[in-house]
Design a protein around this motif. Structure first.
Motif, PDB file in Angstrom:
ATOM      1  N   VAL A 139      66.287 -65.167 -52.870  1.00 39.81           N
ATOM      2  CA  VAL A 139      65.556 -66.595 -52.811  1.00 39.81           C
ATOM      3  C   VAL A 139      64.325 -66.400 -51.725  1.00 39.81           C
ATOM      4  CG1 VAL A 139      65.220 -69.069 -52.548  1.00 39.81           C
ATOM      5  CG2 VAL A 139      66.871 -68.060 -54.075  1.00 39.81           C
ATOM      6  N   ALA A 140      65.029 -65.924 -50.588  1.00 37.34           N
ATOM      7  CA  ALA A 140      64.197 -65.960 -49.205  1.00 37.34           C
ATOM      8  C   ALA A 140      62.909 -64.785 -49.526  1.00 37.34           C
ATOM      9  CB  ALA A 140      64.677 -65.472 -48.100  1.00 37.34           C
ATOM     10  N   VAL A 141      63.434 -63.733 -49.892  1.00 38.56           N
ATOM     11  CA  VAL A 141      62.528 -62.421 -50.142  1.00 38.56           C
ATOM     12  C   VAL A 141      61.607 -62.844 -51.229  1.00 38.56           C
ATOM     13  CG1 VAL A 141      62.508 -60.112 -51.097  1.00 38.56           C
ATOM     14  CG2 VAL A 141      64.090 -60.625 -49.431  1.00 38.56           C
ATOM     15  N   GLY A 142      61.963 -63.470 -52.321  1.00 41.18           N
ATOM     16  CA  GLY A 142      61.136 -63.800 -53.354  1.00 41.18           C
ATOM     17  C   GLY A 142      60.075 -64.704 -52.728  1.00 41.18           C
ATOM     18  N   GLY A 143      60.429 -65.860 -52.002  1.00 39.04           N
ATOM     19  CA  GLY A 143      59.577 -66.880 -51.728  1.00 39.04           C
ATOM     20  C   GLY A 143      58.476 -66.041 -50.600  1.00 39.04           C
ATOM     21  N   ALA A 144      58.799 -65.169 -49.558  1.00 36.57           N
ATOM     22  CA  ALA A 144      58.087 -64.166 -48.674  1.00 36.57           C
ATOM     23  C   ALA A 144      56.948 -63.672 -49.595  1.00 36.57           C
ATOM     24  CB  ALA A 144      58.801 -63.413 -48.062  1.00 36.57           C
ATOM     25  N   MET A 145      57.201 -62.893 -50.710  1.00 32.77           N
ATOM     26  CA  MET A 145      56.445 -62.215 -51.704  1.00 32.77           C
ATOM     27  C   MET A 145      55.646 -62.907 -52.393  1.00 32.77           C
ATOM     28  SD  MET A 145      59.230 -59.122 -52.573  1.00 32.77           S
ATOM     29  CE  MET A 145      57.942 -58.207 -53.493  1.00 32.77           C
ATOM     30  N   ASN A 146      56.229 -63.886 -53.025  1.00 34.44           N
ATOM     31  CA  ASN A 146      55.365 -64.700 -54.230  1.00 34.44           C
ATOM     32  C   ASN A 146      54.794 -65.832 -53.859  1.00 34.44           C
ATOM     33  OD1 ASN A 146      55.788 -62.833 -56.196  1.00 34.44           O
ATOM     34  ND2 ASN A 146      57.980 -63.608 -56.410  1.00 34.44           N
ATOM     35  N   LEU A 147      55.412 -66.744 -52.667  1.00 35.78           N
ATOM     36  CA  LEU A 147      55.254 -68.104 -52.629  1.00 35.78           C
ATOM     37  C   LEU A 147      53.706 -68.357 -52.135  1.00 35.78           C
ATOM     38  CD1 LEU A 147      56.330 -71.085 -52.873  1.00 35.78           C
ATOM     39  CD2 LEU A 147      57.206 -70.779 -50.573  1.00 35.78           C
ATOM     40  N   PRO A 148      52.972 -67.438 -51.293  1.00 35.09           N
ATOM     41  CA  PRO A 148      51.581 -67.793 -50.943  1.00 35.09           C
ATOM     42  C   PRO A 148      50.579 -67.781 -51.963  1.00 35.09           C
ATOM     43  CG  PRO A 148      52.998 -66.406 -49.145  1.00 35.09           C
ATOM     44  CD  PRO A 148      53.587 -66.561 -50.244  1.00 35.09           C
ATOM     45  N   GLN A 149      50.609 -66.566 -52.741  1.00 31.58           N
ATOM     46  CA  GLN A 149      49.743 -66.220 -53.937  1.00 31.58           C
ATOM     47  C   GLN A 149      50.169 -66.841 -55.131  1.00 31.58           C
ATOM     48  OE1 GLN A 149      51.890 -63.874 -52.397  1.00 31.58           O
ATOM     49  NE2 GLN A 149      50.380 -62.890 -50.761  1.00 31.58           N
ATOM     50  N   ALA A 150      51.584 -67.048 -55.434  1.00 32.91           N
ATOM     51  CA  ALA A 150      51.863 -67.425 -56.952  1.00 32.91           C
ATOM     52  C   ALA A 150      52.911 -68.502 -56.897  1.00 32.91           C
ATOM     53  CB  ALA A 150      52.167 -66.301 -57.818  1.00 32.91           C
ATOM     54  N   PRO A 151      52.569 -69.642 -56.658  1.00 36.17           N
ATOM     55  CA  PRO A 151      54.029 -70.512 -56.457  1.00 36.17           C
ATOM     56  C   PRO A 151      54.594 -70.904 -58.023  1.00 36.17           C
ATOM     57  CG  PRO A 151      51.833 -71.612 -55.841  1.00 36.17           C
ATOM     58  CD  PRO A 151      51.661 -70.225 -56.080  1.00 36.17           C
ATOM     59  N   ALA A 152      53.952 -70.735 -59.060  1.00 39.71           N
ATOM     60  CA  ALA A 152      54.529 -70.578 -60.315  1.00 39.71           C
ATOM     61  C   ALA A 152      55.566 -69.730 -60.508  1.00 39.71           C
ATOM     62  CB  ALA A 152      53.475 -70.813 -61.345  1.00 39.71           C
ATOM     63  N   ARG A 153      55.299 -68.404 -60.239  1.00 42.94           N
ATOM     64  CA  ARG A 153      55.968 -67.350 -60.458  1.00 42.94           C
ATOM     65  C   ARG A 153      57.211 -67.440 -59.545  1.00 42.94           C
ATOM     66  NH1 ARG A 153      53.639 -61.521 -58.651  1.00 42.94           N
ATOM     67  NH2 ARG A 153      51.770 -62.851 -59.020  1.00 42.94           N
ATOM     68  N   PHE A 154      56.880 -68.018 -58.344  1.00 43.67           N
ATOM     69  CA  PHE A 154      58.238 -68.286 -57.429  1.00 43.67           C
ATOM     70  C   PHE A 154      59.180 -69.197 -58.054  1.00 43.67           C
ATOM     71  CE2 PHE A 154      60.390 -70.807 -53.791  1.00 43.67           C
ATOM     72  CZ  PHE A 154      60.985 -69.812 -53.544  1.00 43.67           C
ATOM     73  N   ILE A 155      58.689 -70.426 -58.426  1.00 48.05           N
ATOM     74  CA  ILE A 155      59.474 -71.281 -59.183  1.00 48.05           C
ATOM     75  C   ILE A 155      60.136 -70.771 -60.427  1.00 48.05           C
ATOM     76  CG2 ILE A 155      59.462 -73.359 -60.603  1.00 48.05           C
ATOM     77  CD1 ILE A 155      57.202 -74.425 -58.619  1.00 48.05           C
ATOM     78  N   GLY A 156      59.464 -69.968 -61.242  1.00 47.38           N
ATOM     79  CA  GLY A 156      60.329 -69.210 -62.340  1.00 47.38           C
ATOM     80  C   GLY A 156      61.406 -68.157 -61.824  1.00 47.38           C
ATOM     81  N   TYR A 157      60.944 -67.620 -60.661  1.00 50.72           N
ATOM     82  CA  TYR A 157      62.004 -66.611 -60.234  1.00 50.72           C
ATOM     83  C   TYR A 157      63.175 -67.303 -59.550  1.00 50.72           C
ATOM     84  CZ  TYR A 157      63.556 -63.157 -56.523  1.00 50.72           C
ATOM     85  OH  TYR A 157      64.317 -62.601 -55.708  1.00 50.72           O
ATOM     86  N   VAL A 158      63.068 -68.470 -59.050  1.00 50.14           N
ATOM     87  CA  VAL A 158      64.437 -69.431 -58.639  1.00 50.14           C
ATOM     88  C   VAL A 158      65.082 -69.957 -59.772  1.00 50.14           C
ATOM     89  CG1 VAL A 158      65.065 -71.374 -57.297  1.00 50.14           C
ATOM     90  CG2 VAL A 158      63.227 -69.853 -56.353  1.00 50.14           C
ATOM     91  N   VAL A 159      64.404 -70.313 -60.735  1.00 46.64           N
ATOM     92  CA  VAL A 159      65.059 -70.977 -62.079  1.00 46.64           C
ATOM     93  C   VAL A 159      65.819 -69.349 -62.726  1.00 46.64           C
ATOM     94  CG1 VAL A 159      64.683 -71.527 -64.498  1.00 46.64           C
ATOM     95  CG2 VAL A 159      63.365 -72.634 -62.300  1.00 46.64           C
ATOM     96  N   VAL A 160      65.330 -68.362 -62.788  1.00 46.38           N
ATOM     97  CA  VAL A 160      66.164 -67.254 -63.225  1.00 46.38           C
ATOM     98  C   VAL A 160      67.354 -66.887 -62.120  1.00 46.38           C
ATOM     99  CG1 VAL A 160      66.099 -64.754 -63.571  1.00 46.38           C
ATOM    100  CG2 VAL A 160      64.205 -66.158 -64.606  1.00 46.38           C
ATOM    101  N   LEU A 161      67.124 -66.987 -60.975  1.00 48.12           N
ATOM    102  CA  LEU A 161      68.095 -66.716 -59.832  1.00 48.12           C
ATOM    103  C   LEU A 161      69.227 -67.636 -60.367  1.00 48.12           C
ATOM    104  CD1 LEU A 161      66.492 -65.531 -56.715  1.00 48.12           C
ATOM    105  CD2 LEU A 161      67.652 -64.271 -58.397  1.00 48.12           C
ATOM    106  N   GLY A 162      68.651 -69.277 -60.390  1.00 50.07           N
ATOM    107  CA  GLY A 162      69.669 -70.189 -60.479  1.00 50.07           C
ATOM    108  C   GLY A 162      70.495 -70.053 -61.774  1.00 50.07           C
ATOM    109  N   VAL A 163      69.898 -69.603 -62.812  1.00 52.09           N
ATOM    110  CA  VAL A 163      70.893 -69.248 -64.034  1.00 52.09           C
ATOM    111  C   VAL A 163      71.843 -68.302 -63.792  1.00 52.09           C
ATOM    112  CG1 VAL A 163      70.563 -68.581 -66.439  1.00 52.09           C
ATOM    113  CG2 VAL A 163      69.032 -70.281 -65.661  1.00 52.09           C
ATOM    114  N   LEU A 164      71.513 -67.214 -63.149  1.00 49.95           N
ATOM    115  CA  LEU A 164      72.392 -66.044 -62.998  1.00 49.95           C
ATOM    116  C   LEU A 164      73.360 -66.580 -62.010  1.00 49.95           C
ATOM    117  CD1 LEU A 164      69.997 -63.210 -62.534  1.00 49.95           C
ATOM    118  CD2 LEU A 164      71.363 -63.566 -64.413  1.00 49.95           C
ATOM    119  N   LEU A 165      73.270 -67.245 -60.990  1.00 55.00           N
ATOM    120  CA  LEU A 165      74.244 -67.798 -60.038  1.00 55.00           C
ATOM    121  C   LEU A 165      75.279 -68.755 -61.009  1.00 55.00           C
ATOM    122  CD1 LEU A 165      75.461 -68.194 -57.208  1.00 55.00           C
ATOM    123  CD2 LEU A 165      73.914 -70.232 -56.917  1.00 55.00           C
ATOM    124  N   THR A 166      74.547 -69.719 -61.795  1.00 55.71           N
ATOM    125  CA  THR A 166      75.448 -70.663 -62.505  1.00 55.71           C
ATOM    126  C   THR A 166      76.591 -69.715 -63.523  1.00 55.71           C
ATOM    127  OG1 THR A 166      73.760 -72.471 -62.547  1.00 55.71           O
ATOM    128  CG2 THR A 166      75.409 -72.331 -64.188  1.00 55.71           C
TER     129      THR A 166
END
Length: 81
Positions: A37-64
């Protein structure tokens, strides 16, 4: 109440779901999730917040999925057991 070490994620005492990890494997999964999540935030958050949200959702599904696979069977608990 002793915890069962065969589960990486024990059930919460109250409510539905899983509590903190029970052993090193569970902590490794949780640390990996936080790091990704931290690496994805550093790479995607400033430029593409929607992509980061999708990334966190996918990681959340995998963690679940890992919690479901390696954790205690989920059910509603009232703290008595």
């Amino acid at each position: 109440m002793p915890r069962d070490d065969k589960y990486w994620f024990p059930a919460k005492r109250y409510g539905w779901g899983w509590g903190p990890p029970n052993n090193w494997q569970g902590w490794a999964v949780l640390a990996g999730f936080v790091a990704l999540v931290a690496v994805g935030g550093a790479m995607n958050l400033p430029q593409a917040p929607a992509r980061f949200i999708g990334y966190v959702v996918v990681l959340g599904v995998l963690l679940t999925a890992v919690c479901w696979w390696k954790g205690e069977p989920p059910r509603w608990r009232w703290g008595g057991d």
